[in-house]
Scaffold this active site. Sequence first.
Site, PDB file in Angstrom:
ATOM      1  N   THR A   1      63.600 -14.578   4.648  1.00 34.67           N
ATOM      2  CA  THR A   1      62.253 -15.155   4.755  1.00 34.67           C
ATOM      3  C   THR A   1      61.282 -14.461   3.812  1.00 34.67           C
ATOM      4  OG1 THR A   1      61.818 -13.710   6.665  1.00 34.67           O
ATOM      5  CG2 THR A   1      62.493 -15.976   7.133  1.00 34.67           C
TER       6      THR A   1
ATOM      7  N   LYS B   1      57.899 -15.833   1.543  1.00 33.99           N
ATOM      8  CA  LYS B   1      56.558 -15.229   1.520  1.00 33.99           C
ATOM      9  C   LYS B   1      56.118 -14.939   0.091  1.00 33.99           C
ATOM     10  CE  LYS B   1      57.865 -13.183   5.880  1.00 33.99           C
ATOM     11  NZ  LYS B   1      58.645 -12.069   6.412  1.00 33.99           N
TER      12      LYS B   1
ATOM     13  N   HIS C   1      72.488 -15.621  12.913  1.00 35.56           N
ATOM     14  CA  HIS C   1      71.661 -15.139  11.802  1.00 35.56           C
ATOM     15  C   HIS C   1      72.433 -14.369  10.744  1.00 35.56           C
ATOM     16  CE1 HIS C   1      67.531 -16.122  13.143  1.00 35.56           C
ATOM     17  NE2 HIS C   1      68.048 -16.038  14.346  1.00 35.56           N
TER      18      HIS C   1
ATOM     19  N   LYS D   1      72.353  -6.564   0.440  1.00 33.09           N
ATOM     20  CA  LYS D   1      71.091  -7.005  -0.153  1.00 33.09           C
ATOM     21  C   LYS D   1      70.926  -6.472  -1.573  1.00 33.09           C
ATOM     22  CE  LYS D   1      68.873  -7.496   4.367  1.00 33.09           C
ATOM     23  NZ  LYS D   1      68.554  -8.938   4.394  1.00 33.09           N
TER      24      LYS D   1
ATOM     25  N   LYS E   1      62.812  -5.409   1.613  1.00 35.29           N
ATOM     26  CA  LYS E   1      63.614  -5.955   2.705  1.00 35.29           C
ATOM     27  C   LYS E   1      64.417  -4.816   3.308  1.00 35.29           C
ATOM     28  CE  LYS E   1      65.427  -8.823  -0.215  1.00 35.29           C
ATOM     29  NZ  LYS E   1      65.288 -10.055   0.518  1.00 35.29           N
ATOM     30  N   ARG E   2      65.094  -5.085   4.396  1.00 33.43           N
ATOM     31  CA  ARG E   2      65.916  -4.050   5.017  1.00 33.43           C
ATOM     32  C   ARG E   2      66.922  -3.507   4.012  1.00 33.43           C
ATOM     33  NH1 ARG E   2      70.640  -4.679   8.053  1.00 33.43           N
ATOM     34  NH2 ARG E   2      70.425  -6.944   7.875  1.00 33.43           N
TER      35      ARG E   2
END
Length: 816
Positions: free
Chosen positions: A654, A658, A358, A552, A546-547
């Site tokens: 993901t 969404k 992942h 990110k 998100k985390r």
Amino acid sequence: MPTTVYDAEGIKKSIVGKLQRYYGITVQEANPQQLYRAVASTARDQIMSKWMISRKKRHEQHGKRVYYLSVEFLMGRSLNCNIINLCSENAYAQALKELDIDLSRILPEEPEPALGNGGLGRLAACFMDSLASERLPAMGATIRYEYGLFRQKMVDGQQVELPDNWLANGNVWEIAAAEDTCQIQFGGHVEKYMEGDRECYRTVDAYTIDAVPYDMPIVGYNNECVNTLRTWSARSQERIDLRSFGQGNYMKAMEEMQMAEVISKVLYPEDNHYEGKMLRLKQHYFFTSATLQYALKNFKKYYGNNFDLLPDKCVFHINDTHPGLAIPEMMRLLIDQEGLSWEMASRITKRCMAYTNHTVMAEALERWPVDMMQQTLPRIYMILEELNRRLCEELFMAYPDQWERIGHMAIIGYGQVHMANLCVAMSFSVNGVSQLHGKILQDSLFHDFYLLDKRKFGAITNGITHRRWLLESNPALTNLITEAIGDGFKSDASKLSELAVFAEDAAFREKFAQVKMHNKRRLQKLVKERQGIDIDTSFIFDTQAKRLHEYKRQMLNALHIHVLYNRIMDDPSFTMPPRLFLFGAKAAPGYGRAKLIIRYINALAKLIDASPRAREMIKIVYIENYDVSTAEVLIPATEISQQLSTAGKEASGTGNMKFMMNGAVTIGTMDGANVEIYEQVGQDNIYIFGMRSEAVDRLYQEGSYNPMEIFESNQEIKKAMSQWLDGTIFPNEPRTMHDLYQALLMGEWGNMADPYLVLKDFGSYNLANRRMMEDYQNKEKWQKMAIFNTAYSGFFSSDRTIQEYNDQIWHIAPQV
């Protein structure tokens, strides 16, 4: 067979009866928690009858079953989703209306299971839904964390971690399966002994604890399949030392129990010290060993000791490296417990294990110190040593005298156990989670393994369950889509593509816009109730949720907002469409830089709110304690989805799917599943910016990147970053941002400056934002883009993902 009829009248009788039996009260006397438990218990009764039938069918079919091993499952609340999957929405709606029970009032009474944190856990939850909906027999396996990760609270703009005691009122959906309790051993030492002419091993003087399973049913959509999520709780075999207690030494009397049960206390304990890292190692072994012990016991019940059949009946899916100890543990069980030879155990184990990678991030490719593994799991370490010896022999045949290459591929090397190498070497299948990610695994991360066996490598793009992320979280949009194309999309998400033609329908576009405004008002209400903040629904809702991690790039988003603020303050003629920037993310408690980014975002929010002119065009809201139920309100309200990871770093994502499904338009890099979103919607319906992964790799290899040149040449960046240190952002602590400033411009401790290329991609990101704001002001164009995103999101259903996993890897026969 069930004695209750689950029509509206039967549901009413069940709810009334439960309130009488459990609490001795009427519906009118019940508080919201009591009403929730009565309604949830009724739904659970309905599921139990299906669960019983499903288990009976699975046993009769004697088919293959997947055990999905994951250190986290971010399930979210179950009641509403279970009602949807049971296709009982109308019956429950009628029953609750007649009882004068407001479902929206009792749903928040359900605690969110604190069994996960981010995308890894949410993906696992989606997979469990789709496995059941595709009628594929499966058991998910993880730890029954008592407190999960943490509950996030903002105090003076800083993240504070509080315990998340989600089990305080119990869990309606779980059932203890005490008959499957098994023992897990830690420590001790290994003794060799002989049985005839066979060499055997046993661990002596080990510390033994019980693994107690709790099962949650996972209901398939509109079918009779109910699978199981099994969570394991650690229990001391010695509940209390009565001798110490009798002597008045009360703390010592409880010490053993507390030390044992800490294993299932929290998700991701801090591992920046030896004890924390050892606890993580124990957690990973704990739930994988317990699951494998159960699986073998269950297998033997039907097939005896015919272990050659095991790969035809069981597949163990290792979700990232955390459950990788399943490999040596299976070897241990087959050799030490079942008496198989090494060769036979190895052959069977390889045919049973599949591995999904992942991440390409080095810190997430787990490595354990050799001395820790020896001390904590001595027999497992012996097996790892032998696996490593045999692997290195094979590698030497393939790569003679290439010791550095072999060392890089070894299971044990440089004083550490490399879990990713173990998983790749000992699994029959290795897959990435997007097409780009799969290519990176083959071309870079596991390239040397790929050259040895190309057949085992693949890529399967992640997906999300549209039943939660559309049907459950966005009923207004679900109703509009049903009105337009019928309800076939509820079971087959690919039918959403039929919506594309409605982008040209002005009346439909208007209804689509009304749905979005309805969802924005829902979020407005939530933010006001939870955080006391007023937001204006006329603003563009722009979200990055998100985390919190540097790759990110919440930092890129925040820096751009800072630049926009300066434009407003410096140029009285500058205007922009009013834009609400929403952030939702938890930072790991020990991740100081991530927590500093949260402080920066909240400080920017305060700075902007203090300016009458700026706050007319910009507002920032940091959503506290971002979780699944919050996402179910935030995502449908969002108009712009920020997906900003440095190209090549995000395996898939993901959240991007969404937001897309709920009609948000993506601004993002060509990274992870963004690439496939781009392929689905076309370049006119997404805003792509930044370097591509190949260019990023070249930049890293050349080592010539100098962010200081960008800082000196881009005056907007220079001004914003200079304000980090001059007291503009933190008037009372002007040195607060020094660490981030240093990391972006100069680097530290031998690391390159700006390793995630925030400044490098800033110019491209800025231009993409300008194009996006121009397009947003063309309402017809924007609504078409939003509709196209929803229409082409069906590809990203986890039902399709699970079908691909089954076709390519598992080969499980559906339950009939």
